[in-house]
Structure formats: structure tokens, C-alpha cells
Enzyme design. Structure first.
Site, PDB file in Angstrom:
ATOM      1  N   SER A 123     -66.781 -67.690   8.409  1.00 27.55           N
ATOM      2  CA  SER A 123     -67.554 -66.611   7.788  1.00 27.55           C
ATOM      3  C   SER A 123     -69.035 -66.943   7.738  1.00 27.55           C
ATOM      4  O   SER A 123     -69.853 -66.067   7.455  1.00 27.55           O
ATOM      5  CB  SER A 123     -67.055 -66.346   6.363  1.00 27.55           C
ATOM      6  OG  SER A 123     -67.200 -67.509   5.562  1.00 27.55           O
ATOM      7  N   HIS A 144     -63.283 -62.753  12.359  1.00 27.80           N
ATOM      8  CA  HIS A 144     -63.556 -62.911  10.929  1.00 27.80           C
ATOM      9  C   HIS A 144     -62.792 -61.866  10.137  1.00 27.80           C
ATOM     10  O   HIS A 144     -63.189 -60.700  10.061  1.00 27.80           O
ATOM     11  CB  HIS A 144     -65.058 -62.798  10.660  1.00 27.80           C
ATOM     12  CG  HIS A 144     -65.404 -62.951   9.217  1.00 27.80           C
ATOM     13  ND1 HIS A 144     -66.435 -62.275   8.608  1.00 27.80           N
ATOM     14  CD2 HIS A 144     -64.836 -63.716   8.229  1.00 27.80           C
ATOM     15  CE1 HIS A 144     -66.487 -62.600   7.340  1.00 27.80           C
ATOM     16  NE2 HIS A 144     -65.536 -63.472   7.085  1.00 27.80           N
ATOM     17  N   GLU A 156     -64.323 -58.641  11.947  1.00 27.05           N
ATOM     18  CA  GLU A 156     -65.521 -58.773  12.768  1.00 27.05           C
ATOM     19  C   GLU A 156     -65.178 -59.629  13.989  1.00 27.05           C
ATOM     20  O   GLU A 156     -64.747 -60.776  13.844  1.00 27.05           O
ATOM     21  CB  GLU A 156     -66.656 -59.422  11.967  1.00 27.05           C
ATOM     22  CG  GLU A 156     -67.181 -58.541  10.851  1.00 27.05           C
ATOM     23  CD  GLU A 156     -68.257 -59.228  10.019  1.00 27.05           C
ATOM     24  OE1 GLU A 156     -69.225 -58.553   9.633  1.00 27.05           O
ATOM     25  OE2 GLU A 156     -68.118 -60.441   9.755  1.00 27.05           O
ATOM     26  N   ASN A 194     -72.015 -59.968   5.886  1.00 26.01           N
ATOM     27  CA  ASN A 194     -72.718 -60.933   5.038  1.00 26.01           C
ATOM     28  C   ASN A 194     -74.220 -60.939   5.278  1.00 26.01           C
ATOM     29  O   ASN A 194     -74.979 -61.440   4.439  1.00 26.01           O
ATOM     30  CB  ASN A 194     -72.140 -62.337   5.240  1.00 26.01           C
ATOM     31  CG  ASN A 194     -70.854 -62.536   4.468  1.00 26.01           C
ATOM     32  OD1 ASN A 194     -70.651 -61.933   3.418  1.00 26.01           O
ATOM     33  ND2 ASN A 194     -69.968 -63.366   4.983  1.00 26.01           N
TER      34      ASN A 194
END
Length: 510
Positions: A123, A144, A156, A194
Site C-alpha cells: 500500500s 492493492h 488498484e 492514498n
């Protein structure tokens, strides 16, 4: 479709919560699944826990008994990596350390066939760096998943610098076959979610650090005015302050300390004190307390019978119809070159937050109100008063929004208030990610809706609000905080220019 055939064995290395979740997804999709963990006995233990997971699905009616039996027959815990030789995909979910992941993938490369995909569930680490240890980095891709992997649809699919297009496509199609919603992105710090989500936390922390409002009030405004499912303070308590702060710091450092991603000193102090959120019993909030702190809410104020609307209110224009429906007498006049506003009976004016502080303009008594995607659905509004605003002006501003059925939080004057600055920054980072080829616009919007459950696609919100308005908001913030944090990126500026926004067109690009 180029996804893996369901008869192809899939291995998961690392049997913690995320590893078990990924294994469950592959099992339900029909694959034989092999579990491996470096710690002796962990694979067998994880297989038992997966049995319990499937049993609970049967109890809840989400899986038939026959499907459970068939899935468990396909599940095999293994002791050595050499037993993964026949797999078509290996997903690693081990410790989030670069050398650990590199060593593991190097070992796997010597075991599996040339057509086996090697996937990392990292991540925060670079997929390019992880793959850099391989002789054939082209077959390494990021997959991910989001926790809990069986429930959250987003995956992802991250292409490292050397990832083969065919490998990324195969991983994407496999995730889709597994019932997930995959999005493709380049290997960049934070990937999509993120990276783009950082301002949601950062701007709330900045407002708190400037003592403009307390955490409970900031959370309430972002939920009840902004439409976000959770406020940033309660959400970081749920995630874990240490985890959230570590991701922020990782993205900031990976971007060579870009001021747009600067971590919060207040959050650092919280982590240092051991107040990590729910898991420690105390974070921003005391989770042992019977009740949470209440947001600041103004008492009832007298209703306002009439207002004068000067000019077009832009993103706040729906308020005009809402006021009329509430029985307020609304008259309209041309703004005459001045700022669009709602004139109050006592002579004060309500102005939409645009990045300026109320005290920055000698325009009489001004009360600023926050941005909302849907003023009709919003149940709370934040307002901030100019230092020269009289008690009557503040009372009239409060009473006007209360007449629309809104609770009102009066906060200290801070540029951009709460929602306006947060949305402007979120959109700016999202638009810049698209402009730099990190991901397509559709994939960015999909990732943010599914990964963090935002109320609406960010770039749709930008179109509704107006890219020009967001650029002006950021430029005003940049004037107040000339650090580079709020300078609008070229991606957002170009979108504003495409709207033929004359003010943006004539200004120098930041």
C-alpha cells in the site's frame, strides 16, 4: 478477457488479515488456493480461520453449504515455497518492508514458471523498487486490495516502471473476474486513493491547528455539510493514528517533501503520546466515554424575513430557491462589479467561502458560509464572521440558515473555512494525478468513491462547483499561506481555462 482461468492455482504468501482476505476472494472465485507463511504453523492456522470465515458466510445465507465444501476442498496450506511451482499467480501480503518483499519475490522467481504473475499487495512501497530485484520485472504488478478484501470492491492495479502491459491487463481482468472493481494506475507514491485522499485529513488538521474549530465540529461540518460518510478525526481514530500518519509521511517523503503533503505536527504528537484511536481506547476522542463531544452548534436565532441577492452565487445559487421555498422574501440586484452576496436586513452580507478570510476585505460586515455539494440535503453549515461584524449580523446569518432547517456551527475566521478548502485541495490533487498520467479520470473518480466512500466523484464535484471557483479559492489560500501548499496545479488550471473562465484565463498560472 485475459484473466486467469479459474482452474489455475493461486498462491497467497503472508497469512495475516489481508492475506486471508485475498485468499478468500480467490477461493470464492473458484481457484485452487495455496497458503504459505514463513512462520511455521501459520498457514495451517490461517486455513482454519478461513474455514470459520466461510462458515459464517453460510450462516448468513451468503454462501451455500455446497459452495463452502467445494471451496475448502480447493484450499491447501503449504510449508515451503517450492510447493507453489504450479501457480499462475502469487500474491504477496507480507511485512511492508522493501527488502523483505524483494527477497521473497526473488525466491519465488526461482520456483514458479515463466508465465506466473507475481503480485504485491503493498500500500505504500514502490512497485518499481520491489520488481527491481527480479530478473524478469515485467511480470510483477501491484494488486492493492482494501481491507476487508472480501467486502470492499476496489483493487488498484499498479504498473511499475518495468511492468509489461500484458501482465497489468491480465491482473486487471483477473480482479474483475473475481467480482472486484479494478482501476489501473501508474506506480506513484500513494497510488490513487492514498495520494488523492491526503487533503481530507490534512486540511482538517490545519483548521484544528489554527484553533478555528474543535475535532467534533470539523467532523460534523464535513459530514453534514460536505456529505462525507465520516469526518477525518473519527476516521483516523478508526484507521489508527499511527497508520494514517505513517501513510501521510510516506507520501510526503516519496514526493521529496512536497508541501501539499506535509504531515501534521498535532497528529505526530498524538501518535507519540500513544493515543492511536480505537485500538488504544483514545485518539482524538475518548472511546471509553459514554458520549462523544458535541459539535459547536449555535442556539436558535430569530428568523430573517427578507434578503437581497447580489449577482449570481455560483456554487451556492441553489440557496436562492431554498430561501424562497422557506418563505423568505428574496429580491435580486446586479452585483455591480462587487462580490456576489446575500444581503441581510441589518446591512451585513453573507459571502460564499472562497479562500479569503473575512477580515481580508473591507466590504462592510461580512459573514462567510461554507461550500456544500447539495445545500438542500445539507443539515449543517459552517459560518465565520468578519471581526467587524456586529452581533446582529451574526445573529441574522445564523437565523437565515436555521430557517432552511440547518444547524449552524460558528467557527473562527479561517481562510477557506472547512469544506471549501478541503474540496479544493482534493480536486486539485485528483486533477493533477490525471494530468500527470497516474490514472484516467474515470479510474480516479471510481477509486475515490469505492476506496474512501466519498459522496460524489471528485471531478464531477469540480464540474458542478466550477473549476474556476476552485482555482480562485486555492489562489486566495496561497496568498494567505505562501508556502506552495495551495498553489493550484496545472491540471486544475487547464480545466478552468477549458470552461472559458475569464478570470482564470487572464491570471498567471501558478
Amino acid at each position: 478477457m485475459t484473466g486467469l482461468d479459474s482452474r489455475t492455482p493461486v498462491a497467497v504468501v503472508g497469512t495475516g488479515t489481508m492475506g486471508q482476505g485475498i485468499a478468500q476472494v480467490a477461493l470464492i472465485a473458484g481457484h485452487p488456493v495455496l497458503l504459505h507463511d514463513a512462520i511455521p504453523g501459520r498457514s495451517a492456522s490461517a486455513a482454519e480461520q478461513l474455514t470459520g470465515r466461510l462458515d459464517r458466510l453460510v450462516e448468513k445465507g451468503r454462501l451455500s453449504g455446497e459452495a463452502r465444501t467445494a471451496a475448502l476442498a480447493r484450499l491447501t496450506p503449504v510449508a515451503g515455497l517450492e510447493e507453489l511451482a504450479g501457480c499462475g499467480l502469487v500474491v504477496e501480503a507480507v511485512l511492508e518492508q522493501l527488502d523483505v518483499k524483494q527477497d521473497l519475490l526473488r525466491s519465488l522467481e526461482s520456483v514458479v514458471g515463466d508465465d506466473c504473475l507475481l503480485a504485491t499487495n503493498t500500500s505504500s512501497l514502490s512497485v518499481t523498487a520491489i520488481a527491481g530485484a527480479l530478473e524478469r520485472p515485467g511480470r510483477c504488478v501491484g494488486l492493492h486490495f482494501f481491507n476487508p478484501a472480501p467486502l470492499l470492491p476496489l483493487v488498484e492495479v499498479v504498473s511499475g516502471f518495468a511492468t509489461d502491459e500484458s501482465a497489468a491487463t491480465r491482473a486487471y481482468d483477473t480482479a474483475k473476474d473475481w467480482g472486484k472493481t479494478p482501476v489501473r494506475c501508474a506506480d506513484t507514491p500513494g497510488f490513487i486513493v492514498n495520494r488523492v485522499a491526503r487533503p481530507f485529513y490534512a486540511e482538517a488538521l490545519r483548521v484544528y491547528e489554527e484553533q478555528a474549530a474543535d475535532p467534533a465540529t470539523i467532523d460534523a461540518v464535513l459530514r453534514e455539510c460536505g456529505g462525507f460518510r465520516m469526518g477525518p478525526f473519527e476516521l483516523t481514530d478508526l484507521i489508527g493514528q499511527d497508520v494514517n500518519e505513517a501513510v501521510t509521511r510516506s507520501v510526503w517523503e516519496a514526493f521529496y517533501q512536497d508541501p501539499k503533503f506535509t504531515p501534521s505536527l498535532a497528529q505526530r504528537r498524538l501518535v507519540e503520546s500513544g493515543r492511536l484511536g480505537r485500538k488504544s481506547g483514545h485518539g482524538w476522542f475518548d472511546h471509553h466515554a459514554q458520549e462523544r463531544p458535541e459539535p459547536r452548534t449555535e442556539p436558535a436565532a430569530p428568523a430573517v424575513g427578507s434578503v437581497v441577492v447580489s449577482g449570481h452565487l455560483g456554487p451556492a445559487e441553489p440557496l436562492v430557491g431554498l430561501l424562497a421555498e422557506a418563505g423568505v422574501d428574496v429580491s435580486r440586484v446586479d452585483a455591480g462589479g462587487g462580490r456576489p452576496s446575500i444581503g441581510l436586513p441589518g446591512g451585513g452580507r453573507l459571502v460564499l467561502a472562497d479562500g479569503h478570510g473575512a477580515v481580508q476585505h473591507a466590504e462592510g460586515e461580512v459573514v462567510r458560509f461554507d461550500l456544500s455539494f447539495d445545500y438542500g440535503a445539507a443539515t449543517r453549515i459552517a459560518v465565520a464572521a468578519d471581526a467587524s461584524a456586529s452581533p446582529r449580523t451574526v445573529e441574522e446569518a445564523v437565523g437565515l440558515f436555521q430557517a432552511l432547517g440547518k444547524q449552524v456551527s460558528l467557527i473562527d475566521d479561517v481562510p477557506g473555512l472547512i469544506v471549501a478548502r478541503t474540496v479544493a485541495m482534493l480536486v486539485d490533487v485528483a486533477a493533477e494525478a490525471v494530468a500527470r498520467g497516474v490514472a484516467s479520470e474515470d479510474d480516479v473518480d471510481t477509486a475515490m468513491r469505492l476506496g474512501v466512500n466519498y459522496p460524489v466523484a471528485l471531478l464531477d464535484w469540480a464540474r458542478t462547483t466550477g473549476h474556476g471557483h476552485l482555482v480562485r479559492t486555492l489562489r486566495a489560500l496561497h496568498e494567505h499561506y505562501p508556502t506552495g501548499r495551495y498553489a493550484p496545479g496545472r491540471g486544475l488550471v487547464r480545466r478552468a481555462r477549458a470552461e472559458k473562465d475569464e478570470v482564470v484565463k487572464d491570471e498567471v498560472v501558478a
